[in-house]
Design a protein around this motif. Structure first.
Motif: not given
Length: 478
Positions: A54-62, A286-289, A306-313, A344-349
């Motif tokens: 995150t500090d390196l401004d990378l975008v993580i899509s999955k 959004r960035p840094k989510l 374990h975790a699976a993270i993905s984004s679409k549109e 919820i608060a963490a995603t909204e701030r």
């Protein structure tokens, strides 16, 4: 190209005392870089890895995360901010070194996201109101405190701010107990204005040191302590016509999880076979989510197995298999409700509504006080802000809105640009709707065209000056 680095140096094992392996893979996919991390696992390691990216401004899509059996294996699909694969050698080296470094070593080379460890940190929380940041920066200028950098968030009518300052007379941290008490007392007077008698508020002045909590993580902690999550509400138990409950932010209520809904939905289930709790977070991407979510779970003492993270549109879906550090799943309804509200608060701030302005201007005495005064005098309220320096220039991003809640009119905008000076770029008109088109306009106070929009983030500022930040840091003169 596949690059491997094992976290061992001079015969000693870096990181958390165990081997780490970082693989940068540009061969597997044509449109993204895979960052693979293998390591012995300890609590907080996942957050440290995500924090570096995150500090390196990378975008993580999955992302795919697994840490059962005491061993962590993470895979991140990453690009740069322009959507390109990560091919820059210096950036690849920073990824490898940042992840392989120990917690202490990593924080020493990138203390609190942006700062030299010589700065004094002011942590302030309280009720948000127009002109608050302007009043605080003016008081600091009057007290002879130079502001080196500042970052502020607002959410649910609450505000949290971390300001890094040093003594104007000698450029040193503020250590004298009487001076510390004076600065703290004056800022408390500002924060207490317009507060109710029993309303939460806090002003704390501390000396930064190696190992201090990451600045943005600390902001999350400050806002949780201030209770900003308490206003996050749920939609009830009938939203999906089954036993599952989705909690939705901003007080919005939905009968079903409709495709056009961009609120934050959190679902918590129990997996009886494995003993995990499954926490699913669906929200606008959004960035840094990812950092914000993992940060919240870590600070609430939950371990992600374990975790699976993905984004679409424009939608992101995060699924976490967690237990509390004590080994138990989320059992009680009260605990589930608290976790839901905090997520919820963490995603909204970081979802700041209003006009986004990128500012790049000559560093001068009283700069932050002047900028925020211009906003206040023109009826604008700051919803989020980041500001620091790059060479002789001060650079920052401000999200502003009209105090009445209306859009900023063009005449007011031109007045703000003229009075601030330098480069003021309108990045977009509003962040309230994901479908709204983004518009960009550029202007200089001397009416010359700007060829390139200044882009600023605390993480990119740090890494671009990594080798010389401690010796050549230039404060905003306030």
């Amino acid at each position: 190209m596949i690059r491997d680095v094992v976290g061992v140096k001079d015969g000693r094992v870096d990181g958390f005392g165990e081997d780490k392996r970082v693989c940068i893979d540009n061969d597997t996919y044509p449109d993204c870089t895979l960052v693979k991390v293998d390591s012995a696992n300890k609590h907080g390691m996942l957050l440290e890895i995500v924090q570096v990216l995150t500090d390196l401004d990378l975008v993580i899509s999955k992302s795919y995360i697994s840490s059962d059996g005491g061993w962590l294996m993470d895979v991140f699909h990453a690009t740069d901010q322009q959507g390109n694969k990560i091919t820059d050698e210096s950036l690849i080296q920073n990824i490898q070194e940042g992840i392989c470094a120990s917690r202490r070593a990593y924080r020493e080379i990138r203390p609190s996201t942006l700062m030299s460890i010589e700065n004094t940190a002011l942590e302030i929380t309280g009720m948000d109101r127009p002109g608050l940041m302007s009043e605080m920066s003016a008081v600091l200028a009057e007290l002879g405190c130079r502001i080196s950098a500042a970052i502020a968030w607002t959410h649910n009518s609450r505000a949290a701010c971390i300001i890094y300052v040093e003594d104007d007379s000698n450029g040193e941290p503020i250590r004298d107990p009487c001076r510390v008490a004076q600065v703290q007392a004056q800022l408390e007077n500002v924060v207490e204005a317009h507060h109710y008698d029993n309303d939460r508020r806090s002003v704390r002045l501390t000396a930064t040191a190696p190992g201090q909590t990451h600045t943005e993580r600390r902001l999350h902690q400050l806002m949780v302590a201030d209770g900003d999550y308490e206003m996050c509400s749920c939609c009830g138990s009938d939203c999906d016509n089954d036993d599952d409950v989705y909690y939705i932010g901003h007080g919005s209520r939905y009968k079903t999880q409709k495709k056009e809904c961009y609120g934050t939905h959190v679902k918590i289930e129990k997996c009886n076979e494995t003993g995990y709790s499954i926490v699913t977070v669906r929200s606008r991407d959004r960035p840094k989510l990812l950092f914000d979510t993992v940060c919240t779970l870590t600070d609430m003492q939950y371990v992600v197995f374990h975790a699976a993270i993905s984004s679409k549109e424009s939608i992101a879906v995060q699924e976490y298999y967690v237990r509390h550090r004590s080994g138990r799943p989320l059992d009680s309804e009260d605990e589930k409700h608290l976790v839901t509200q905090c997520l919820i608060a963490a995603t909204e701030r970081r979802i700041s509504h209003g006009l986004k302005l990128d500012i790049c201007t000559e560093n001068r005495i009283g700069l932050l006080s002047d900028i925020t005064r211009v906003f206040r005098e023109n009826g604008l309220s700051i919803t989020r802000a980041e500001i620091g320096t790059r060479g002789e220039r001060a650079v920052g991003t401000f999200y502003v809105k009209d105090t009445s809640g209306q859009n900023v009119d063009p005449e007011t905008l031109e007045t703000v640009r003229r009075e601030i000076g330098g480069t003021v770029v309108v990045v977009n008109k509003s962040l309230s709707s994901p479908s709204q088109a983004t518009t960009s306009r550029t202007s200089r106070s001397n009416s010359r065209e700007v060829q390139e929009r200044p882009r600023f983030s605390l993480g990119s500022l740090l890494w671009s000056h990594l080798e010389r930040i401690s010796s050549n840091f230039r404060p905003i003169k306030s």
